[in-house]
Enzyme design. Structure first.
Site, short mmCIF file in Angstrom:
data_model
loop_
_atom_site.label_atom_id
_atom_site.label_comp_id
_atom_site.label_asym_id
_atom_site.label_seq_id
_atom_site.Cartn_x
_atom_site.Cartn_y
_atom_site.Cartn_z
CG ASP A 161 45.16 50.14 43.44
OD1 ASP A 161 45.00 48.92 43.49
OD2 ASP A 161 46.23 50.68 43.10
CG ASP A 191 50.53 47.20 46.01
OD1 ASP A 191 50.77 47.55 47.17
OD2 ASP A 191 50.49 46.01 45.65
N GLY A 226 48.68 46.24 39.15
CA GLY A 226 47.23 46.09 39.36
C GLY A 226 46.67 44.73 39.00
NE ARG A 259 50.92 36.42 45.26
CZ ARG A 259 50.56 35.97 46.47
NH1 ARG A 259 50.75 34.71 46.79
NH2 ARG A 259 50.01 36.80 47.36
CG ASN A 313 51.24 39.56 50.19
OD1 ASN A 313 51.28 38.62 50.98
ND2 ASN A 313 51.72 39.47 48.96
P1 B16 Z 1 50.15 40.02 45.61
P2 B16 Z 1 46.96 46.80 43.76
C1 B16 Z 1 48.45 44.72 43.00
O1 B16 Z 1 48.03 45.62 43.99
C2 B16 Z 1 49.81 45.12 42.43
O2 B16 Z 1 49.70 46.37 41.76
C3 B16 Z 1 50.25 44.08 41.43
O3 B16 Z 1 51.52 44.42 40.90
C4 B16 Z 1 50.31 42.71 42.12
O4 B16 Z 1 50.62 41.69 41.18
C5 B16 Z 1 48.94 42.40 42.75
O5 B16 Z 1 48.59 43.45 43.64
C6 B16 Z 1 48.94 41.09 43.51
O6 B16 Z 1 49.77 41.24 44.62
O7 B16 Z 1 51.16 39.17 44.93
O8 B16 Z 1 50.66 40.73 46.84
O9 B16 Z 1 48.86 39.27 45.90
O10 B16 Z 1 47.60 47.78 42.84
O11 B16 Z 1 45.69 46.16 43.19
O12 B16 Z 1 46.76 47.34 45.16
MG MG Z 2 47.73 49.78 42.01
#
Ligand code: B16
Ligand code: MG
Length: 216
Positions: free
Chosen positions: A8, A10, A46, A49, A118
């Site tokens: 993973d 973030d 996790g 969006r 992102n």
């Molecule tokens: P984005 P991961 C997740 O990343 C984040 O933990 C989560 O808080 C966020 O809403 C999600 O990505 C979508 O992110 O807005 O940048 O598409 O933990 O799965 O790496």
């Molecule tokens: Mg994460």
């Protein structure tokens, strides 16, 4: 026998939680929602969006159309992307580089399995974009964690069956996704007390994470 490790992003390799929180808070303030808290932000870990937006909007007194929701998610993302641009290689979390190097030395494949659309921007900013054998992220799948879709996509790209892949996650939704997909779940940070994790540690820098044992 483990042949690949899917990370993973973030919360495992880089900490963008605070950046997500600040961007959602900016949006909540604009909408006049004064009760959006860090506790709410924990439930956004996790998940996608749009699912994260619902956590903010459940505190609002009104109903938003799907079109309005897309515009609000875009607005938050614009603020978030501006803050990602300020990330540097020093934002790679402790233990991440060492773990990736150890796995590479042992011939273990590595991939990203992240909900974040992102992902390329973040990997570029922190200087580890060329490190992985495969990248699966929120642009590849429609179902977000706890669906195993993004991890199954990463395993497919690697050409390794799920039971021969470990998944490293910081979110309970991600551990659940790993279990549902038949992966070996490794929990760090906020997910470390999850009873469904096979291995747990504070972070990738924690000596409790014995890769000799995990890799088998
Ligand atoms: P984005 P991961 C997740 O990343 C984040 O933990 C989560 O808080 C966020 O809403 C999600 O990505 C979508 O992110 O807005 O940048 O598409 O933990 O799965 O790496
Ligand atoms: Mg994460």
């Amino acid at each position: 026998m483990i042949k690949a490790v899917i990370f993973d992003l973030d919360g495992v390799l880089v900490s963008t939680d605070e950046l997500h929180f600040q961007a959602w808070k900016t949006l909540a303030d604009e909408l006049g929602i004064t009760t959006f808290t860090r506790e709410d932000n924990l439930r956004q870990r996790g998940v996608s969006r749009m699912a994260s937006l619902e956590v903010v909007l459940e505190k609002s007194g009104r109903v938003y159309s799907d079109e309005e929701k897309l515009a609000l998610a875009d607005k938050k993302n614009t603020v978030y992307v501006e803050s990602i641009a300020r990330l540097t290689p020093s934002d790679v979390l402790p233990g991440a580089r060492e773990t990736l190097a150890l796995l590479r030395d042992r011939g273990i494949l590595t991939a990203i399995g992240s909900a974040s659309r992102n992902t390329p921007l973040i990997l570029e900013a922190i200087g580890i974009a060329d490190t992985f054998d495969a990248i699966a992220d929120g642009r590849d799948v429609t179902e977000s964690k706890p669906s195993p879709a993004v991890f199954l996509c990463a395993a497919r790209k690697l050409g390794v069956p799920p039971n021969e892949c470990a998944v490293v996650e910081d979110a309970d939704a991600g551990i659940e996704a790993a279990v549902r997909g038949g992966f070996v779940p490794v929990a760090v940070s906020a997910a470390r007390y999850n009873p469904n994790a096979k291995y747990s540690a504070q972070s990738l820098a924690d000596g409790a994470l014995d890769w000799d044992v995990i890799l088998g």
